[in-house]
Write an enzyme that holds these catalytic residues in place. Structure first.
Site, PDB file in Angstrom:
ATOM      1  N   LYS A  65       0.744  -1.170   0.132  1.00  0.00           N
ATOM      2  CA  LYS A  65      -0.170   0.066  -0.124  1.00  0.00           C
ATOM      3  C   LYS A  65       0.895   1.263   0.117  1.00  0.00           C
ATOM      4  O   LYS A  65       0.404   2.354  -0.277  1.00  0.00           O
ATOM      5  CB  LYS A  65      -0.911   0.005   1.206  1.00  0.00           C
ATOM      6  CG  LYS A  65      -2.052  -0.977   1.033  1.00  0.00           C
ATOM      7  CD  LYS A  65      -3.297  -0.646   2.109  1.00  0.00           C
ATOM      8  CE  LYS A  65      -4.126  -1.945   2.125  1.00  0.00           C
ATOM      9  NZ  LYS A  65      -5.282  -1.853   2.907  1.00  0.00           N
ATOM     10  N   ASN A  86      -4.939   1.927  -1.626  1.00  0.00           N
ATOM     11  CA  ASN A  86      -5.389   0.519  -1.637  1.00  0.00           C
ATOM     12  C   ASN A  86      -6.165   0.440  -3.117  1.00  0.00           C
ATOM     13  O   ASN A  86      -6.717  -0.468  -3.594  1.00  0.00           O
ATOM     14  CB  ASN A  86      -6.408   0.098  -0.711  1.00  0.00           C
ATOM     15  CG  ASN A  86      -7.872   0.976  -0.754  1.00  0.00           C
ATOM     16  OD1 ASN A  86      -8.109   1.937  -1.193  1.00  0.00           O
ATOM     17  ND2 ASN A  86      -8.809   0.162  -0.283  1.00  0.00           N
ATOM     18  N   VAL A 129      -3.054  -0.602   8.148  1.00  0.00           N
ATOM     19  CA  VAL A 129      -4.531  -0.069   8.182  1.00  0.00           C
ATOM     20  C   VAL A 129      -4.676   0.904   9.339  1.00  0.00           C
ATOM     21  O   VAL A 129      -5.585   1.923   8.888  1.00  0.00           O
ATOM     22  CB  VAL A 129      -5.411  -1.116   8.376  1.00  0.00           C
ATOM     23  CG1 VAL A 129      -5.630  -1.810   9.581  1.00  0.00           C
ATOM     24  CG2 VAL A 129      -6.907  -0.940   7.555  1.00  0.00           C
ATOM     25  N   ASN A 149       0.866  -0.525  20.944  1.00  0.00           N
ATOM     26  CA  ASN A 149       1.293  -1.698  19.852  1.00  0.00           C
ATOM     27  C   ASN A 149       2.545  -2.271  20.460  1.00  0.00           C
ATOM     28  O   ASN A 149       3.131  -1.763  21.181  1.00  0.00           O
ATOM     29  CB  ASN A 149       1.985  -0.817  18.548  1.00  0.00           C
ATOM     30  CG  ASN A 149       2.131  -1.980  17.507  1.00  0.00           C
ATOM     31  OD1 ASN A 149       1.260  -2.706  17.269  1.00  0.00           O
ATOM     32  ND2 ASN A 149       3.547  -1.719  16.857  1.00  0.00           N
ATOM     33  N   ARG A 150       2.607  -3.609  20.100  1.00  0.00           N
ATOM     34  CA  ARG A 150       3.696  -4.611  20.610  1.00  0.00           C
ATOM     35  C   ARG A 150       5.108  -3.916  20.616  1.00  0.00           C
ATOM     36  O   ARG A 150       5.812  -3.820  21.498  1.00  0.00           O
ATOM     37  CB  ARG A 150       3.701  -5.684  20.148  1.00  0.00           C
ATOM     38  CG  ARG A 150       4.577  -6.866  20.478  1.00  0.00           C
ATOM     39  CD  ARG A 150       4.460  -8.194  19.825  1.00  0.00           C
ATOM     40  NE  ARG A 150       4.642  -8.075  18.476  1.00  0.00           N
ATOM     41  CZ  ARG A 150       4.536  -8.999  17.566  1.00  0.00           C
ATOM     42  NH1 ARG A 150       4.422 -10.261  18.139  1.00  0.00           N
ATOM     43  NH2 ARG A 150       4.884  -8.677  16.276  1.00  0.00           N
ATOM     44  N   TYR A 210     -12.378  -9.847   9.542  1.00  0.00           N
ATOM     45  CA  TYR A 210     -13.637 -10.632   9.598  1.00  0.00           C
ATOM     46  C   TYR A 210     -13.686 -12.025   9.160  1.00  0.00           C
ATOM     47  O   TYR A 210     -14.764 -12.564   9.282  1.00  0.00           O
ATOM     48  CB  TYR A 210     -14.554  -9.811   8.436  1.00  0.00           C
ATOM     49  CG  TYR A 210     -13.888  -9.728   7.094  1.00  0.00           C
ATOM     50  CD1 TYR A 210     -12.913  -9.042   6.651  1.00  0.00           C
ATOM     51  CD2 TYR A 210     -14.048 -10.933   6.159  1.00  0.00           C
ATOM     52  CE1 TYR A 210     -11.917  -8.992   5.440  1.00  0.00           C
ATOM     53  CE2 TYR A 210     -13.505 -10.985   4.929  1.00  0.00           C
ATOM     54  CZ  TYR A 210     -12.561 -10.117   4.619  1.00  0.00           C
ATOM     55  OH  TYR A 210     -11.787 -10.275   3.354  1.00  0.00           O
TER      56      TYR A 210
HETATM   57  P1  ATR Z   1       2.656  -4.597   9.041  1.00  0.00           P
HETATM   58  O1  ATR Z   1       3.011  -4.330  10.498  1.00  0.00           O
HETATM   59  O2  ATR Z   1       3.692  -5.281   8.106  1.00  0.00           O
HETATM   60  O3  ATR Z   1       2.038  -3.374   8.419  1.00  0.00           O
HETATM   61  P2  ATR Z   1       0.278  -5.560   9.582  1.00  0.00           P
HETATM   62  O4  ATR Z   1      -0.370  -6.951   9.336  1.00  0.00           O
HETATM   63  O5  ATR Z   1      -0.509  -4.227   8.948  1.00  0.00           O
HETATM   64  O6  ATR Z   1       1.544  -5.595   9.130  1.00  0.00           O
HETATM   65  O7  ATR Z   1       0.309  -5.281  11.154  1.00  0.00           O
HETATM   66  C1  ATR Z   1       0.455  -6.172  11.975  1.00  0.00           C
HETATM   67  C2  ATR Z   1       0.083  -5.815  13.374  1.00  0.00           C
HETATM   68  O8  ATR Z   1      -0.126  -6.801  14.213  1.00  0.00           O
HETATM   69  C3  ATR Z   1       1.171  -4.886  13.955  1.00  0.00           C
HETATM   70  O9  ATR Z   1       0.703  -3.716  14.824  1.00  0.00           O
HETATM   71  C4  ATR Z   1       1.935  -5.933  14.941  1.00  0.00           C
HETATM   72  O10 ATR Z   1       2.634  -5.604  16.044  1.00  0.00           O
HETATM   73  P3  ATR Z   1       4.382  -5.291  15.851  1.00  0.00           P
HETATM   74  O11 ATR Z   1       4.187  -3.853  15.275  1.00  0.00           O
HETATM   75  O12 ATR Z   1       4.643  -5.309  17.105  1.00  0.00           O
HETATM   76  O13 ATR Z   1       4.724  -6.379  14.775  1.00  0.00           O
HETATM   77  C5  ATR Z   1       0.735  -6.777  15.299  1.00  0.00           C
HETATM   78  N1  ATR Z   1       0.930  -7.954  15.775  1.00  0.00           N
HETATM   79  C6  ATR Z   1       1.045  -9.060  15.228  1.00  0.00           C
HETATM   80  N2  ATR Z   1       1.284 -10.276  15.824  1.00  0.00           N
HETATM   81  C7  ATR Z   1       1.276  -9.683  17.262  1.00  0.00           C
HETATM   82  C8  ATR Z   1       1.021 -10.623  18.578  1.00  0.00           C
HETATM   83  N3  ATR Z   1       1.572 -11.767  18.509  1.00  0.00           N
HETATM   84  N4  ATR Z   1       0.956  -9.814  19.667  1.00  0.00           N
HETATM   85  C9  ATR Z   1       0.745  -8.225  19.500  1.00  0.00           C
HETATM   86  N5  ATR Z   1       0.684  -7.803  18.453  1.00  0.00           N
HETATM   87  C10 ATR Z   1       0.784  -8.606  17.151  1.00  0.00           C
END
Ligand code: ATR
Length: 264
Positions: A65, A86, A129, A149-150, A210
């Site tokens: 994106k 998108n 997103v 966020n993690r 979803y």
């Molecule tokens: P991208 O990070 O490449 O944009 P995304 O699918 O849009 O991918 O985002 C995934 C989100 O889910 C992120 O916020 C990710 O957190 P991190 O930035 O720490 O990676 C979060 N995420 C994925 N798995 C997770 C988990 N097991 N616990 C908490 N957050 C998680």
């Protein structure tokens, strides 16, 4: 026959072809919509095919994106401000990038008849997103947006685009009216392990996911007596907006459309 695509990686899970082909048929449009998986180094060449009209338009999904932006001639205001595209259209000889996730989210909330104005929002996640959701929430005049966020740094980066967003540590749960799961946690039925047992009821739990239709995040919210909603309408309405941009027609959102996306 016109040709449209959704491109991403992975792409197998995408419901976009089902939805768009249904609408194309319903509106007697001689066109087909397909999905293709691309590698990063194939993106530019693909975009060129839209420019020379071998392809009539495309949806773009994770992880492209942002990376499509350098290959476009122009961005809509929403795409510019979120740095997220998108939907690509060929308009007046120019390749234009749009972001219909924003309207998709806004329409999904309106569809709930939930008065989100002046509400306090907690967003979990800071992935692709999230800028679109924040943009839509600002448009809908919420009172506060908090992101957890993690990976803290990634949430903090959002402040470059959205000054007023507040960032907190993962695991911290402040008071809120609406909680949005924008992480990928739940796509594979993972356990929702943040402790929200003290938040009480009367809140809105919104999950961008979803499929599955009820993640563990939504199950926990429901058990505590809260309203829950998955990302189905957001997905449908982002597609609705893309269809409208390409065809100049508003497709119908009816039970058949909802049933198309029922997979579990
Ligand atoms: P991208 O990070 O490449 O944009 P995304 O699918 O849009 O991918 O985002 C995934 C989100 O889910 C992120 O916020 C990710 O957190 P991190 O930035 O720490 O990676 C979060 N995420 C994925 N798995 C997770 C988990 N097991 N616990 C908490 N957050 C998680």
């Amino acid at each position: 026959m016109k040709k449209y695509f959704v491109v991403g990686n992975p792409i197998n899970h995408s419901f976009s072809p089902k939805l768009h082909n249904y609408w194309l048929k319903q509106n007697n449009i001689d066109a087909v919509y397909e999905k293709i998986k691309l590698e990063e180094n194939e993106v530019e060449n693909f975009i060129l095919k839209i420019k020379n009209q071998e392809i009539n338009g495309s949806n773009i999904t994770v992880p492209f994106k942002k990376s499509v932006i350098p290959f476009l001639d122009k961005l809509s205001l929403e795409a510019e401000q979120t740095q997220s595209v998108n939907t690509i259209c060929f308009q007046d000889g120019k390749l234009v990038g749009h972001n219909t996730d924003i309207n998709g989210f806004e329409k999904a909330i309106n569809n709930l008849n939930y008065k989100i104005k002046n509400k306090k929002i907690l967003i979990l996640g800071a992935g692709g997103v999230v800028p679109s959701i924040i943009f839509a929430l600002n448009k809908m005049e919420v009172s506060e947006i908090i992101v957890s966020n993690r990976t803290y740094k990634k949430a903090e980066n959002l402040k470059n685009q959205f000054e007023k967003v507040k960032i907190i540590n993962w695991g911290e749960i402040p008071d809120f009216d609406v909680i949005i799961n924008a992480t990928s946690l739940g796509l594979n039925n993972e356990k929702f392990d943040l402790d929200i047992s003290n938040i009480g009821d009367g809140k809105l739990f919104y999950d961008v996911i979803y499929n599955p239709s009820e993640t563990n995040f939504l199950k926990v919210g429901k058990k505590l007596g809260n309203q829950t909603e998955n990302g189905k309408y957001m997905f449908i309405y982002q597609a609705f907006e893309a269809f409208k941009l390409w065809q100049g027609i508003e497709p119908s959102v009816n039970n058949d459309v909802l049933n198309l996306l029922d997979n579990d």
